[in-house]
Scaffold this active site. Structure first.
Site, short mmCIF file in Angstrom:
data_model
loop_
_atom_site.label_atom_id
_atom_site.label_comp_id
_atom_site.label_asym_id
_atom_site.label_seq_id
_atom_site.Cartn_x
_atom_site.Cartn_y
_atom_site.Cartn_z
N GLU A 1 0.78 -1.13 0.08
CA GLU A 1 0.15 0.04 -0.13
C GLU A 1 0.89 1.47 0.04
OE1 GLU A 1 -2.63 -0.60 3.18
OE2 GLU A 1 -3.78 -2.21 2.33
N HIS B 1 -9.92 -7.00 -2.38
CA HIS B 1 -11.08 -6.81 -1.20
C HIS B 1 -12.00 -5.96 -2.24
CE1 HIS B 1 -8.49 -8.10 2.11
NE2 HIS B 1 -7.64 -7.07 1.65
N ASN C 1 2.31 -4.83 -3.24
CA ASN C 1 0.76 -5.21 -3.06
C ASN C 1 0.18 -3.97 -2.79
OD1 ASN C 1 -0.77 -7.49 -2.54
ND2 ASN C 1 -0.73 -6.89 -0.41
N ASP D 1 -11.43 -11.31 -0.99
CA ASP D 1 -12.65 -11.46 -0.50
C ASP D 1 -13.91 -10.66 -0.93
OD1 ASP D 1 -11.98 -8.79 1.01
OD2 ASP D 1 -11.77 -9.82 2.90
N GLU E 1 -5.33 -11.21 -1.49
CA GLU E 1 -6.19 -11.03 -0.28
C GLU E 1 -7.69 -11.21 -0.76
OE1 GLU E 1 -4.96 -7.67 2.03
OE2 GLU E 1 -2.81 -7.84 1.76
C1 XIL Z 1 -5.87 -6.91 8.13
C2 XIL Z 1 -6.01 -7.90 9.09
O1 XIL Z 1 -6.89 -8.93 8.34
C3 XIL Z 1 -6.81 -7.49 10.48
O2 XIL Z 1 -7.05 -8.66 11.26
C4 XIL Z 1 -5.80 -6.47 10.96
O3 XIL Z 1 -6.66 -6.19 12.23
C5 XIL Z 1 -5.81 -5.33 10.10
O4 XIL Z 1 -4.86 -5.94 8.85
N1 XIL Z 1 -4.75 -4.91 3.50
C6 XIL Z 1 -3.51 -5.73 4.01
C7 XIL Z 1 -3.80 -6.68 5.21
O5 XIL Z 1 -2.70 -5.77 3.61
O6 XIL Z 1 -2.71 -6.72 5.89
C8 XIL Z 1 -4.93 -6.28 6.03
O7 XIL Z 1 -4.98 -7.25 7.10
C9 XIL Z 1 -6.16 -6.01 5.37
C10 XIL Z 1 -6.01 -5.00 4.27
#
Ligand code: XIL
Length: 377
Positions: free
Chosen positions: A187, A266, A230, A298, A296
């Site tokens: 990020e 996401h 990422n 979802d 990641e």
């Molecule tokens: C999130 C985790 O899922 C949570 O449990 C934590 O509280 C915060 O981080 N992008 C990312 C991940 O790169 O590392 C994040 O994970 C979600 C968003």
């Protein structure tokens, strides 16, 4: 239990389309985890050993992904593993790849500055080794998940560089050859427009060249390692994806060692890029010689989800897997968890979204499970 706020009737209707995809009866009252997850490790090794009662490798997502040569991963939590036997059983059965949801972040590894605690991450590595799973690692450098000592924004430049160098070398030395891909920076791009994200100590204390410095450090720490960038909201042809593409192209032209792009993916069920866009985006990164991973995934539903939402969600999951499989170089798809029992979504969205994963809170596969299986067949 059906997903919260989804009526029993709606859930049964949605669940019915699954048949026995994972060998789990769906239209019966909730069972204990031990009863509802028939496992036969021998069957994993020998698909012909299927008795009809146990889960055959031929029908697990892991078995199907393996046949396609796809790494299929999930975010992993040690605390869930400890408290909940079904958690580890499903992971070992359905996935061939893990990523630490939190236990490899700076605030987990270096709660105290200079003291590296690998205990939790090593437990995950042991689980992965035991079940013959690969491990993807996130993230070496991030503006978030900082221990209190690293929230200081006034490190002198050399000190901030030394902190990052120590962390990168310690991590990459400790986990050398046990991790197949590293997100070096997570990020790093701004959400608000073009350019780098300015929050956090690293940009603030070092300046924009912190990015190339950390990739060179990571390459020096382990010249064999695959180094990724990422980020989120750049899965399709968004403005952010365009900025990322141009920026990475420029970094590569300057010889910065970057080997891959992680698309976090996401998404909300009602707001996600089209498969055509995602295909185009993956293709342009592949054309730069980069690997692409979906890192990641979802798919968020409203908290008051309906059976229709579950079907729409299944369709999004199916599209993502089909797109990854059709791409020239997208060999890994990782979900950000697999059961709604442990998902960051409700907490992160103040309870507005939920039900983002492929199993419900009682480890019953949702339509998304069958949709992924169909994409993998
Ligand atoms: C999130 C985790 O899922 C949570 O449990 C934590 O509280 C915060 O981080 N992008 C990312 C991940 O790169 O590392 C994040 O994970 C979600 C968003």
């Amino acid at each position: 239990m059906p997903p919260q706020n989804l009526s029993r009737r709606a859930f049964v209707k949605a669940a019915g389309v699954l048949g026995v995809a994972a060998g789990m009866p769906l239209l019966c009252p909730p069972r204990t985890h031990a009863e509802s997850l028939p496992l036969n490790p021998a069957d994993e090794d020998d698909p012909n050993a299927a008795t009809g009662k146990v889960v055959s490798q031929a029908t697990t997502l892991r078995g199907l992904a393996g046949k396609k040569g796809l790494l299929l991963g999930t975010a992993f939590s040690n605390s869930a593993l400890r408290r909940d036997p079904a958690y580890g059983e499903v992971i070992a059965r359905e996935f061939n790849c893990l990523v630490a949801e939190n236990i490899m972040k700076l605030n987990a590894i270096q709660r105290v500055r200079g003291e590296f605690d690998f205990t939790a991450a090593d437990a995950m590595m042991a689980f992965a080794a035991k079940h013959d799973m690969q491990v993807r690692a996130v993230p070496l450098v991030w503006h978030d998940a900082l221990p209190p000592w690293a929230k200081d924004l006034t490190f002198p430049r050399q000190e901030a560089l030394a902190i990052l160098r120590d962390h990168i070398f310690a991590m990459m030395t400790h986990f050398r050859s046990r991790v197949f891909a590293w997100d070096v920076l997570n990020e790093g791009l701004s959400d608000k427009g073009p350019g780098l994200r300015e929050e956090g100590p690293w940009f603030h204390s070092i300046g924009p060249d912190y990015v190339e410095k950390i990739y060179h450090m990571a390459h020096e720490a382990d010249p064999e390692a695959k180094l990724f960038y990422n980020d989120f909201d750049m899965d399709g042809m968004s403005k952010k994806a365009d900025s990322c593409y141009l920026w990475i192209k420029e970094l590569l032209a300057r010889g910065v060692p970057i080997h891959g792009i992680g698309l976090q993916y996401h998404v909300r069920v009602d707001q996600h890029p089209s498969p055509t866009e995602v295909t185009e985006n993956i293709r342009r990164f592949n054309d730069l010689g980069l690997i692409v991973h979906i890192t990641e995934l979802d798919v968020w539903l409203p908290t008051q989800a309906t059976a229709e939402h579950l079907q729409q969600q299944a369709e999004v999951y199916r599209q993502v897997f089909e797109t990854a499989l059709a791409a020239r170089n997208c060999p890994a798809v990782l979900l950000w968890g697999f059961t709604d029992r442990y998902s960051w979504v409700p907490g992160n969205t103040g309870g507005t979204f939920d039900h983002a994963l492929i199993y419900d809170r009682d480890y019953r596969p949702k339509p998304a499970y069958a949709a992924i299986a169909a994409a993998l067949r």
